[in-house]
Design an enzyme around this catalytic site. Structure first.
Site, PDB file in Angstrom:
ATOM      1  N   GLU A  90       0.957  -1.268   0.164  1.00 18.53           N
ATOM      2  CA  GLU A  90       0.208   0.041  -0.036  1.00 18.53           C
ATOM      3  C   GLU A  90       0.921   1.447  -0.004  1.00 18.53           C
ATOM      4  OE1 GLU A  90      -3.452   0.056  -0.285  1.00 18.53           O
ATOM      5  OE2 GLU A  90      -3.128  -2.027  -0.384  1.00 18.53           O
ATOM      6  N   SER A 465     -45.266 -34.927  40.321  1.00 26.19           N
ATOM      7  CA  SER A 465     -44.906 -35.262  41.599  1.00 26.19           C
ATOM      8  C   SER A 465     -43.764 -34.460  42.221  1.00 26.19           C
ATOM      9  CB  SER A 465     -44.655 -36.618  42.072  1.00 26.19           C
ATOM     10  OG  SER A 465     -45.885 -37.237  41.910  1.00 26.19           O
TER      11      SER A 465
END
Length: 791
Positions: A90, A465
């Site tokens: 770059e 239960s």
């Protein structure tokens, strides 16, 4: 000659005039645009859009939420070769120029003059920072000029290292990866510190065209771009001849890596996301929050596997439902592979196609192309499913089960493959710390990717239960004792809310007469619970029970409440049981421990009420440094009643419906099974003082599980499987007897104090003021009791 000199002078004057005009124009544009330029200083405080990450309490990554994958890094942590790779790609003079590359700008200006538009921007890294943070991507002279001005300002106010750090964390590098650390994870499943030179050059080649140069989508283009960068690095003297040659010859090794999930807890991840979205809205996905849950990774992993294995065991018990589909064996291998590739693997169940059926084995192809053999031991279980109560004949050969072209599910058990199937039954599992309600493990179903409905928190089911301990706790609070006698005998109730006359029965369809409260609980006698509720009163019981955290609107105001006809979630059940485990304190479940921002600053810390935080007897099991700072949880049970309930529930495991749990060989465990009418729901909830956990199994659309499926056979084994790991190497931690409790011998037939020398006397525990009267001895040598003493 004089003419030439004159022309030269004229040209110089015109050039100077032109230069002055250009400078004046530039100055005019500068002074026009300068006030509009953004504040470069804001770059020092920039907040990168970073996904939210969710962790267990021991820092295992559970999930990542956010459109952009990004992990910001500092300049000092970037390898030198990676910095140089980006320079070569770059901006090779980045550390020397003032923010502008005049050669690049001249090239861009020439393109503008000759073609009417800019083909290459001539941008430096600094100019790209200006553009990425402040400007649009339009290619106009005005925007380019502003970009230059911003670049000059950035260079004045920030160091080169700060500029490069901004650039390297902002850039888009394909595959939802923003910044180099995210790219290293996405493409190579590693950190930037572990990248090879070839991999660094590949990543450095992505900013120009992250889609077309992508090494996953276009490996050939990626190689060309990578090798050009390596050549530039070599030419600039950044790398040696040998490094250049080796990196240039390296193959492309990139493949897609998702977030590096370390712990499978998707139901909890979605709970976190949903709760925090209410608070943070969309910023939740961009601000880099790090959320630490209360999950223990070891317990969570075991909970997931225990639930999956339990559901698969149920599915296997009820027979084979057949292949998922059938493919034409004349299809091409590519077509078959494409079909398998489209199928998802769930848990450890891999999709496969049967390619050959022999007498006692089959050959199958997995979606990765591997050919495997399933021997008879992995096939012989597969009797044909007919219903949840019926299966076909035992198969004699492999062809009785499968045919070539069948699409099936296989799993690998150690070194051998076994035929399996996706279970239709579902379940939920929750474990939490009873001291403060911290959720240590949670699974809301067989597999989140198969079905995202969270049954642990969203499924309202009848507990059967499993709810009885709360009825018994209300009875103890209203004068009953573990030795109180209740008549287990037939009865008919007329109750309009129950559809008229109601004739409840025990599951065995037998009745056992006068029964002590303790025995009624550990044997799960329905008539005992019903008469107990009627004696205490429905309104009184509901007022008491809602203190455990249950919604009174979901508690039926009739006697069916005693049999667990309320609508509750597994999380509500396990939270209610926490009070039975912790000595009678109300705690609320929670799952978010703390939240940090992306810089590690604490923005939330849970501080839940804690059960008996400051009691000295709990210092071995509670982090006293933290607990001193925690508020005290409210007490909802007399500590003596809490102790009595713990004791009674221990007998459920010692001699009641949950004796399978004795395989854990511990004396500190207590719990209760639960099975609803027609076996539509199976439950078990159990605990010691350190951990309470519940298991529920059932169909999403309620249907009978089968005549042999109960809480003790379906849910309890999952709980045991989990607890074997959860309690491994941990000391026993049972109930601590509070003041005011006495232990005396009673007559088991009457619940009264045993007479001197009574041979069949048993020990029972009471509140000191509730010790029963002395039993009298009759001619048969047993105690006397009248029906007036029985409810």
């Amino acid at each position: 000659m004089g003419v030439l000199i004159s022309l030269a002078k004229i040209f110089v004057k015109l050039a100077l005039a032109g230069l002055v005009i250009v400078l004046l124009a530039v100055a005019g544009v500068y002074y026009t645009l300068a006030p509009q330029l953004p504040d470069v200083e804001s770059l020092r405080e920039v907040q990168f859009q970073t996904p939210m990450r969710i962790f267990s309490s021991d820092s295992k990554l559970i999930a990542e939420f956010g459109e952009k994958r990004r992990t910001p890094v500092s300049y000092d942590s970037i390898p030198t070769d990676l910095v140089r790779a980006f320079q070569a790609a770059e901006d090779s003079r980045f550390f020397e120029h003032i923010g502008i590359d005049f050669k690049g700008l001249s090239r861009a200006a020439f393109q503008l003059a000759t073609s009417g538009h800019i083909q290459s921007g001539g941008s430096t890294i600094t100019m790209q920072v200006a553009k990425n943070f402040f400007l649009s991507r339009e290619r106009t002279f005005n925007r380019k000029f502003i970009e230059i001005l911003l670049a000059l300002r950035i260079e004045r106010e920030l160091s080169k290292e700060e500029i490069f750090e901004l650039y390297i964390n902002k850039i888009y590098l394909g595959q939802r990866a923003y910044g180099i650390e995210a790219a290293a994870g996405v493409y190579y499943g590693s950190s930037i510190q572990d990248l090879t030179l070839a991999q660094m050059a590949t990543i450095a080649g992505l900013p120009k065209a992250p889609s077309t140069d992508n090494p996953i989508r276009n490996p050939q283009r990626a190689i060309e771009r990578r090798n050009w960068i390596l050549q530039r690095m070599h030419g600039l003297g950044y790398i040696s001849d040998q490094a250049f040659e080796e990196a240039s010859a390296a193959p492309i090794t990139a493949r897609y890596h998702g977030a590096d999930i370390e712990l499978d807890a998707p139901y909890v991840a979605e709970m976190v996301r949903s709760e925090l979205f209410e608070r943070f809205d969309e910023e939740l996905y961009n601000e880099g929050y790090r959320v630490y849950t209360t999950l223990d990774s070891k317990l969570q992993t075991k909970a997931t596997h225990a639930l999956q294995n339990g559901l698969l065991d149920y599915s296997t018990r009820h027979g084979y439902r057949g292949p998922e589909s059938q493919l034409d064996t004349a299809l091409t291998p590519d077509a078959i592979a494409q079909k398998l590739e489209s199928m998802t693997s769930y848990a450890n169940l891999e999709p496969a196609i049967v390619t050959q059926v022999d007498d006692k084995n089959i050959q199958a192809s997995l979606k990765n192309g591997e050919s495997v053999t399933v021997d008879w031991d992995g096939l012989k279980w597969a009797r044909k499913y007919r219903s949840n109560n019926s299966m076909g004949a035992t198969p004699k050969k492999a062809a009785d089960i499968l045919a070539p072209g069948d699409i099936v599910r296989l799993y690998k058990d150690t070194d051998s493959w076994t035929l399996s199937q996706l279970p239709q039954v579902q379940g939920a599992f929750v474990a939490l710390d009873p001291k403060d309600g911290a959720i240590r493990a949670l699974s809301g179903g067989f597999n989140f990717n198969l079905n995202k409905f969270n049954r642990a928190t969203q499924a309202y089911r009848q507990p059967g239960s499993n709810f009885k301990p709360f009825i018994y706790a209300a009875a103890l609070d209203n004068g009953f004792t573990p030795a109180s006698m209740i008549n287990d005998a037939p009865v008919v109730f007329h109750d309009a809310s129950l559809g008229g006359d109601w004739r409840p029965q025990n599951y065995s369809e037998r009745f056992y007469g006068p029964t002590r409260l303790r025995e009624g609980l550990y044997r799960s006698r329905n008539l005992v619970s019903i008469r107990l509720l009627r004696a205490v009163g429905i309104d009184t019981t509901i007022d008491y029970i809602q203190g455990f955290g249950f919604d009174p609107q979901r508690l039926p105001r009739n006697l069916s409440l005693s049999l667990g006809s309320a609508d509750v979630t597994p999380l509500e059940i396990v939270t209610g049981y926490a009070a039975l485990a912790n000595g009678g304190y109300k705690v609320s479940s929670y799952f978010i421990q703390r939240i940090e921002d992306q810089h590690g600053n604490l923005i939330f810390q849970a501080n839940p009420p804690c059960a008996n935080c400051n009691a000295t007897q709990d210092t071995d099991s509670v982090d006293t440094t933290a607990s001193r700072l925690s508020p005290s949880a409210p007490r909802i049970m007399d500590p003596r009643n809490a102790y009595l309930m713990y004791s009674m529930l221990q007998d459920v495991i010692r001699q009641g419906t949950a004796t399978r749990a004795r395989s854990l060989d511990r004396n500190d465990l207590a719990g209760k099974t639960g099975t609803t009418n027609d076996q539509k729901d199976a439950w078990f909830t159990g605990f010691n003082r350190d951990l309470v956990a519940t298991t529920w199994v059932g169909f999403d659309q309620p249907a009978p599980l089968g005549r042999s499926e109960f809480g003790s056979t379906t849910a309890l084994p999952i709980w045991i499987d989990f607890m074997e790991t959860a309690l491994d190497q941990t000391p026993e931690n049972g109930p601590v007897q509070p003041d005011g409790i006495v232990r005396v011998k009673i007559d088991p037939a009457t619940g009264l104090l045993a007479y001197p020398g009574q041979k069949n006397a048993i020990f029972e525990v009471f509140r000191a003021e509730d010790v029963p009267a002395r039993s009298t001895q009759n001619a048969a040598g047993t105690g006397q009791i009248t029906t007036d003493d029985i409810f």
